[in-house]
Design a protein around this motif. Sequence first.
Motif, PDB file in Angstrom:
ATOM      1  N   GLU A  38       0.880  -1.337  -0.037  1.00 35.55           N
ATOM      2  CA  GLU A  38       0.035   0.084  -0.051  1.00 35.55           C
ATOM      3  C   GLU A  38       0.887   1.173   0.091  1.00 35.55           C
ATOM      4  O   GLU A  38       2.059   1.371   0.702  1.00 35.55           O
ATOM      5  CB  GLU A  38      -0.806   0.141   1.201  1.00 35.55           C
ATOM      6  N   ARG A  39       0.485   2.136  -0.695  1.00 38.34           N
ATOM      7  CA  ARG A  39       0.903   3.903  -0.693  1.00 38.34           C
ATOM      8  C   ARG A  39       0.115   4.449   0.349  1.00 38.34           C
ATOM      9  O   ARG A  39      -1.196   4.764  -0.020  1.00 38.34           O
ATOM     10  CB  ARG A  39       1.025   4.269  -1.996  1.00 38.34           C
ATOM     11  N   LEU A  40       0.781   4.891   1.350  1.00 40.17           N
ATOM     12  CA  LEU A  40      -0.145   5.617   2.421  1.00 40.17           C
ATOM     13  C   LEU A  40      -0.123   7.163   2.005  1.00 40.17           C
ATOM     14  O   LEU A  40       1.055   7.983   1.782  1.00 40.17           O
ATOM     15  CB  LEU A  40       0.539   5.529   3.653  1.00 40.17           C
ATOM     16  N   SER A  41      -1.244   7.703   1.566  1.00 35.48           N
ATOM     17  CA  SER A  41      -1.457   9.191   1.109  1.00 35.48           C
ATOM     18  C   SER A  41      -1.521  10.112   2.459  1.00 35.48           C
ATOM     19  O   SER A  41      -1.840   9.794   3.436  1.00 35.48           O
ATOM     20  CB  SER A  41      -2.621   9.233   0.270  1.00 35.48           C
ATOM     21  N   ALA A  42      -1.487  11.243   2.072  1.00 32.83           N
ATOM     22  CA  ALA A  42      -1.496  12.131   3.010  1.00 32.83           C
ATOM     23  C   ALA A  42      -2.975  12.415   3.666  1.00 32.83           C
ATOM     24  O   ALA A  42      -3.131  12.473   4.991  1.00 32.83           O
ATOM     25  CB  ALA A  42      -1.520  13.858   2.669  1.00 32.83           C
ATOM     26  N   SER A  43      -4.043  11.909   3.126  1.00 32.66           N
ATOM     27  CA  SER A  43      -5.412  11.865   3.577  1.00 32.66           C
ATOM     28  C   SER A  43      -5.550  10.623   4.505  1.00 32.66           C
ATOM     29  O   SER A  43      -6.488  10.541   5.520  1.00 32.66           O
ATOM     30  CB  SER A  43      -6.499  11.349   2.357  1.00 32.66           C
ATOM     31  N   GLN A  44      -4.498   9.629   4.500  1.00 36.45           N
ATOM     32  CA  GLN A  44      -4.652   8.688   5.529  1.00 36.45           C
ATOM     33  C   GLN A  44      -3.656   8.826   6.738  1.00 36.45           C
ATOM     34  O   GLN A  44      -4.057   8.522   7.819  1.00 36.45           O
ATOM     35  CB  GLN A  44      -4.174   7.213   4.858  1.00 36.45           C
ATOM     36  N   ILE A  45      -2.479   9.390   6.547  1.00 38.07           N
ATOM     37  CA  ILE A  45      -1.602   9.600   7.577  1.00 38.07           C
ATOM     38  C   ILE A  45      -1.211  10.966   7.966  1.00 38.07           C
ATOM     39  O   ILE A  45      -0.354  11.327   8.490  1.00 38.07           O
ATOM     40  CB  ILE A  45      -0.470   8.712   7.303  1.00 38.07           C
ATOM     41  N   GLY A  46      -1.786  12.119   7.223  1.00 35.12           N
ATOM     42  CA  GLY A  46      -1.603  13.291   7.411  1.00 35.12           C
ATOM     43  C   GLY A  46      -0.101  13.820   7.216  1.00 35.12           C
ATOM     44  O   GLY A  46       0.461  13.251   6.214  1.00 35.12           O
ATOM     45  N   PRO A  47       0.452  14.351   7.946  1.00 36.12           N
ATOM     46  CA  PRO A  47       1.813  15.078   8.125  1.00 36.12           C
ATOM     47  C   PRO A  47       2.603  13.870   8.119  1.00 36.12           C
ATOM     48  O   PRO A  47       3.948  14.195   7.521  1.00 36.12           O
ATOM     49  CB  PRO A  47       2.029  15.879   9.203  1.00 36.12           C
ATOM     50  N   LEU A  48       2.608  12.730   8.472  1.00 36.13           N
ATOM     51  CA  LEU A  48       3.473  11.558   8.574  1.00 36.13           C
ATOM     52  C   LEU A  48       3.898  11.173   7.060  1.00 36.13           C
ATOM     53  O   LEU A  48       4.648  10.331   7.055  1.00 36.13           O
ATOM     54  CB  LEU A  48       2.793  10.591   9.177  1.00 36.13           C
ATOM     55  N   ALA A  49       3.072  11.701   6.130  1.00 32.47           N
ATOM     56  CA  ALA A  49       3.433  11.275   4.681  1.00 32.47           C
ATOM     57  C   ALA A  49       4.794  11.940   4.141  1.00 32.47           C
ATOM     58  O   ALA A  49       5.408  11.328   3.154  1.00 32.47           O
ATOM     59  CB  ALA A  49       2.179  11.703   3.668  1.00 32.47           C
ATOM     60  N   ALA A  50       5.265  12.682   4.710  1.00 32.71           N
ATOM     61  CA  ALA A  50       6.590  13.320   4.447  1.00 32.71           C
ATOM     62  C   ALA A  50       7.660  12.493   5.172  1.00 32.71           C
ATOM     63  O   ALA A  50       8.716  12.930   4.933  1.00 32.71           O
ATOM     64  CB  ALA A  50       6.539  14.755   4.792  1.00 32.71           C
ATOM     65  N   SER A  51       7.356  11.632   6.095  1.00 37.51           N
ATOM     66  CA  SER A  51       8.284  10.917   6.842  1.00 37.51           C
ATOM     67  C   SER A  51       8.860   9.818   6.093  1.00 37.51           C
ATOM     68  O   SER A  51       8.105   9.038   5.017  1.00 37.51           O
ATOM     69  CB  SER A  51       7.628  10.251   8.318  1.00 37.51           C
ATOM     70  N   SER A  52      10.300   9.409   6.258  1.00 37.11           N
ATOM     71  CA  SER A  52      10.805   8.225   5.755  1.00 37.11           C
ATOM     72  C   SER A  52      10.627   6.936   6.501  1.00 37.11           C
ATOM     73  O   SER A  52      11.638   6.562   7.030  1.00 37.11           O
ATOM     74  CB  SER A  52      12.124   8.580   5.543  1.00 37.11           C
ATOM     75  N   VAL A  53       9.447   6.365   6.421  1.00 39.63           N
ATOM     76  CA  VAL A  53       9.284   5.280   7.327  1.00 39.63           C
ATOM     77  C   VAL A  53       8.751   4.063   6.205  1.00 39.63           C
ATOM     78  O   VAL A  53       8.037   4.347   5.110  1.00 39.63           O
ATOM     79  CB  VAL A  53       8.086   5.298   8.321  1.00 39.63           C
ATOM     80  N   ALA A  54       8.810   2.964   6.734  1.00 44.69           N
ATOM     81  CA  ALA A  54       8.391   1.611   5.924  1.00 44.69           C
ATOM     82  C   ALA A  54       7.758   0.708   6.970  1.00 44.69           C
ATOM     83  O   ALA A  54       8.405   0.502   7.930  1.00 44.69           O
ATOM     84  CB  ALA A  54       9.417   0.925   5.280  1.00 44.69           C
ATOM     85  N   ILE A  55       6.402   0.435   6.813  1.00 43.49           N
ATOM     86  CA  ILE A  55       5.663  -0.530   7.736  1.00 43.49           C
ATOM     87  C   ILE A  55       5.529  -1.911   7.203  1.00 43.49           C
ATOM     88  O   ILE A  55       5.249  -2.146   6.057  1.00 43.49           O
ATOM     89  CB  ILE A  55       4.333   0.142   7.937  1.00 43.49           C
ATOM     90  N   VAL A  56       5.956  -2.775   7.714  1.00 43.96           N
ATOM     91  CA  VAL A  56       5.921  -4.119   7.465  1.00 43.96           C
ATOM     92  C   VAL A  56       5.361  -5.154   8.666  1.00 43.96           C
ATOM     93  O   VAL A  56       5.233  -4.426   9.884  1.00 43.96           O
ATOM     94  CB  VAL A  56       7.288  -4.811   7.283  1.00 43.96           C
ATOM     95  N   PRO A  57       4.840  -6.318   8.590  1.00 42.38           N
ATOM     96  CA  PRO A  57       4.578  -6.905   9.604  1.00 42.38           C
ATOM     97  C   PRO A  57       5.380  -7.395  10.494  1.00 42.38           C
ATOM     98  O   PRO A  57       6.620  -7.412  10.142  1.00 42.38           O
ATOM     99  CB  PRO A  57       3.767  -8.502   8.846  1.00 42.38           C
ATOM    100  N   LEU A  58       5.248  -7.675  11.807  1.00 34.47           N
ATOM    101  CA  LEU A  58       5.971  -7.803  12.764  1.00 34.47           C
ATOM    102  C   LEU A  58       7.193  -9.007  12.369  1.00 34.47           C
ATOM    103  O   LEU A  58       8.224  -8.956  12.559  1.00 34.47           O
ATOM    104  CB  LEU A  58       5.618  -7.847  14.162  1.00 34.47           C
ATOM    105  N   PHE A  59       6.306 -10.108  12.032  1.00 36.24           N
ATOM    106  CA  PHE A  59       7.021 -11.331  11.499  1.00 36.24           C
ATOM    107  C   PHE A  59       8.180 -10.938  10.537  1.00 36.24           C
ATOM    108  O   PHE A  59       9.271 -11.618  10.532  1.00 36.24           O
ATOM    109  CB  PHE A  59       6.284 -12.593  11.401  1.00 36.24           C
ATOM    110  N   PHE A  60       7.729 -10.229   9.650  1.00 33.33           N
ATOM    111  CA  PHE A  60       8.501 -10.048   8.370  1.00 33.33           C
ATOM    112  C   PHE A  60       9.643  -9.142   8.847  1.00 33.33           C
ATOM    113  O   PHE A  60      10.972  -9.343   8.318  1.00 33.33           O
ATOM    114  CB  PHE A  60       7.690  -9.296   7.268  1.00 33.33           C
TER     115      PHE A  60
END
Length: 839
Positions: free
Chosen positions: A173-195
Motif C-alpha cells: 500500500e501507498r499511504l497518502s496524506a489523507s490517510q496519515i496526514g503530515p506523516l506522509a512526509a516521513s521516511s518510514v516503511a511499515i511491515v508485519p512484525l514477523f517480516f
Amino acid sequence: MSPANVFHLYRIRLRARWFQESLAIVGIAAGVALLFASQISSASLQSSVRVLARGIAGDATIQLLARAPQGFPESILPRVRALPGVRLAAPVLEAGAQASGPRGSAPVQMIGADSSLSKLGGLLVRHADLRPFGRVGAIALPAPLARTIGVSGFGQEVILEIAGHRTEAPLYERLSASQIGPLAASSVAIVPLFFAQELTGRPARLSRILIRPQPGAQARVRSELATIADGKLNVAGIDYEERLFATAAAASSQSTALFAAISALVGFLFAFNAVLFTVPQRRRLIADLRRDGYTPRTVTAVLAFDALVLGLIACALGLVLGDELSIHVLHSDPAFLSLAFAVGDERAIDAQIIALALAGGMLAAAVAVLVPLREILARDPHDRAPRLNHGAPRLGPGWMALAGAACFLTATAILLAAPDAAIPGMVLLVAALLLVLPFALRSALALTARVARRFVGAVPHIATMELGSAGARALAIAATGAVAIFGSVAIQGAHGDLLAGLERSARETNAAADVVLAPAGSYNLLSTTPFAPARRRALERLPGVRAVGLYRGGLLDYGARRALVMAPPAGFEPLLATGQLLSGEPRLAEARVRAGGWAMLSQALAAEHGLHVGQAFTLPSPDPTRLRVAALSTNLGWAPGAIVISASTYAHAWASSEASAYEIALASGFPPARAMREIRDALGPGSGLAVQSTAQRTAAQDALSRQALSRLTQIAALIPIAAVLAMAAALGAMIWQRRPRLAKLKLEGLAHAQLWHTILFESVLLLSVGCLIGALFGLYGQQLADRALAQTINFPVLYSVTAMTAFGSLVLVTATATAILAVPGYLAASVPAALALQE
C-alpha cells in the motif's frame, strides 16, 4: 481627530513618499522573512520527530525500550500484558534500512508491527489495516517516498538493505496524506512484525513495547515495568525521543536562530534607513498639526497609524517571502541527526512562530517611525528652525564609544569565563559595534578632512562635508554594512573552523584501517548496524590482507543524550583519535582502553554526569558495565557526545559478538584499489556490505558534515547579499533626495564629473568604514562562536583568524554596492543647475 481623518491624511502623505515607504516595507519584509524562515526550519525538525513518535504510539503513554538494535526477547510481551493496570500493549521492532526502487533509493526507518498497534490509534496506522498482511512479507510506504524511489503499483518490488542483507518485498500500500496526514512526509516503511524479524535476522525479538495503562494506573505500571526491565531495558514516556532529539539539535537551532536574528537586523536597518528619508515630510506635518492645536497624543496616534500600516503590509509580505525561503533555501536538513532519529521532512508552522515574526516586524516598524521623531514632539510647535542630524542620539560619539567598550569587555569576559553564554556574548558584540560606529565614522571623516587639505581637488572636501551633515542617515547606512559584515565574517569563520575540525576528527577516527566493510546504505554512515561476522576467515585469506578486525559501535541513550559508542578492534593502531583529547595522557589512555575496562568520553558528556579522568562509572548498556574514564575528548563530530571503548569491552557490555564493520589492514605497498576489487569479488553481488577505502569513508563523512552545516552556509551568503542591496538602495535614495543640493553645487561651478566622483567617494568612504568595523568585530565574534562550539557543545574546532576572508568580504560588499550605485549616482550628478534656482 477622527479615524477617517487619520486615514485621509495618510493617503495624502503616501502620494508624496511612496518610494521611501516602499523601501521601508521591503526592508522590514526582508527581516521578517529571514526570521520566519529560520524559525520554520528549526521548528520543523523538532515537530517532525514529535509527530512521528505520536503517530506511531497513538494513545500509549509508556514504553519499554531496548538499549541496542538487537532488541529484547518477545517473551517479555505476555508478561507486560499480564500486568495489572495495562489496558493495551503493542509490540514494535524498528531498524534502519535502505529502500530502493527503479528511480533511486532512500534511507528509511522500518517499523514492524501487528494489528495491536492499530488499536492504539496512532495516525501512522490508524487507517491501515495490518491484518491483510497475513503471513505475506509485504511493505507499506508513504506515497511521496514511494514516488521518490519509483514504486507505484500494488505488488511492485521494493529492495530493502538491512544489516548486510538484501531482500525484495512487494509493495502492499501507498499511504497518502489523507490517510496519515503530515506523516506522509516521513521516511518510514511499515511491515508485519514477523517480516521485520525475518528481515533483520532477529526472530522473536522486539525493539519496544508501547503501553496504554488503565486510567489512574500510570505510576503503578511504570513501577512494575521497571521490575521487568531489571536495569537492562529503559522505561520511558512517549516523549522520550523528543527530549533526546531536542538535546541533540539544540546547538544547530540556537546558532541558526542567532544568525537569522542578525540577518533580520540587517533588514530592519534597511527599513530604518528608508523611513529616515520621510522625516522631513513628517516633521512638516507634525509642525502643522501642533500649530493647529492638536495635542502630542493625537500626533502620536497619527504616527502610530503610519507604523501600523507599514508594519502590517511588511509583515504580510515577509511571511510570504519567508515561507518561500523555508522551502527553497533555508529548508530543514537533519543531516547527521537522521542517523540516530526518525526525522520527517514536513514543515511546521505554528502560531508561536508566526507571532514571533509578526512581533519583530511590527516592533521594527514602530521603532523606525517613532524613534527618529522623538525630538520633534518635544520642540516648540512654532519653532520653524531646521535641525540637522535629526534622529541623532543624545549621547555624544565619545560617550557611546565608552559604552561600546564596556559591552566589548563584557563580551570578552563571557568568552573567557562562560563560553556557554555565546548568544548573550554575540548580542553584546553587536551592541558594542553599533555604539562604537558613530565615533569611528566621525573619526574617519575628520581624518579624511585632514588628509584632504594636502590635495587641491574639491572632491574629498565636499564628500566629508556632505557626510557630516547627513547625520543619522549616514550612520544608519554604515550600521547596515557593519552588522552584515559582522554576521557574515563571524558565521563564515566559525563555520570554516568547525568544518576543519570535523574533517580532522573524521580522518583521525578512520586512520586505523585501510579498507572498511559495513552494511550498505546512507542510514549506516556511523557504522551502528550490527551483523553476524561470518566472513572474517574468508577475508583474512585474501591476498594483500594483513589483518581483519571487528569494529563494533552503536547508539546508546546515556542520560539526556543519545551518545555514539565507538569500539575499534584492539589490534589496530591508532585505537584512539589522540588529536581529539582534551584531558588525559594520550599513550596511557590508549593503553588503558586497549586493555579493556576503560573508556574515553566526550568532555560535555562527562561534565553532565560529573565524571573526571580516573573516575569509575556504570555504562547503561544492555548489560550494564562498570568502566573507568581514561581520557576526555571532543564529541568526535557527534553533537550529543561520543564514548570510545575496545571492541572486546563492547561485546561484553552488549552481550553480543556481532560486529558493525570489518576493518581491514593491508600489507605494506599493496594497492588499496586492487584489494577492494578482490574483496568485492569475494563477497559477491548480494552481500549487502559496502566496501570503502579510508579516504572514501572520510569523504562521505565530510560531505555529511557540510550538509549538516548547510543552513549556516546559506545564512552567511544571504547576509552580505541583503546588505549590498539594502545599502545600495538606501544610498541611492539619499543621493536622489539630495538632487537640489547637487544642483546648487553645480551652480557654484562643480562639473558633472566632479559631482559624480564626489558621490562615489562618499559611498566608498561610508561603506568601507561601516564594513571595516563590522569585519573587526566579526573576527572577534568568530572566536566567541568557536569557543562556544568547542567548550560548551564540545565540537572539534580548529581555531583560526580568518583575516583574509574578512578582508575579502569587506572589499566585495563595498565594491559591489558602489558599483550598483554608479549608475544612479551618475544620473543624480546630471541634475540641471536650474533646479537650485527653483528651490
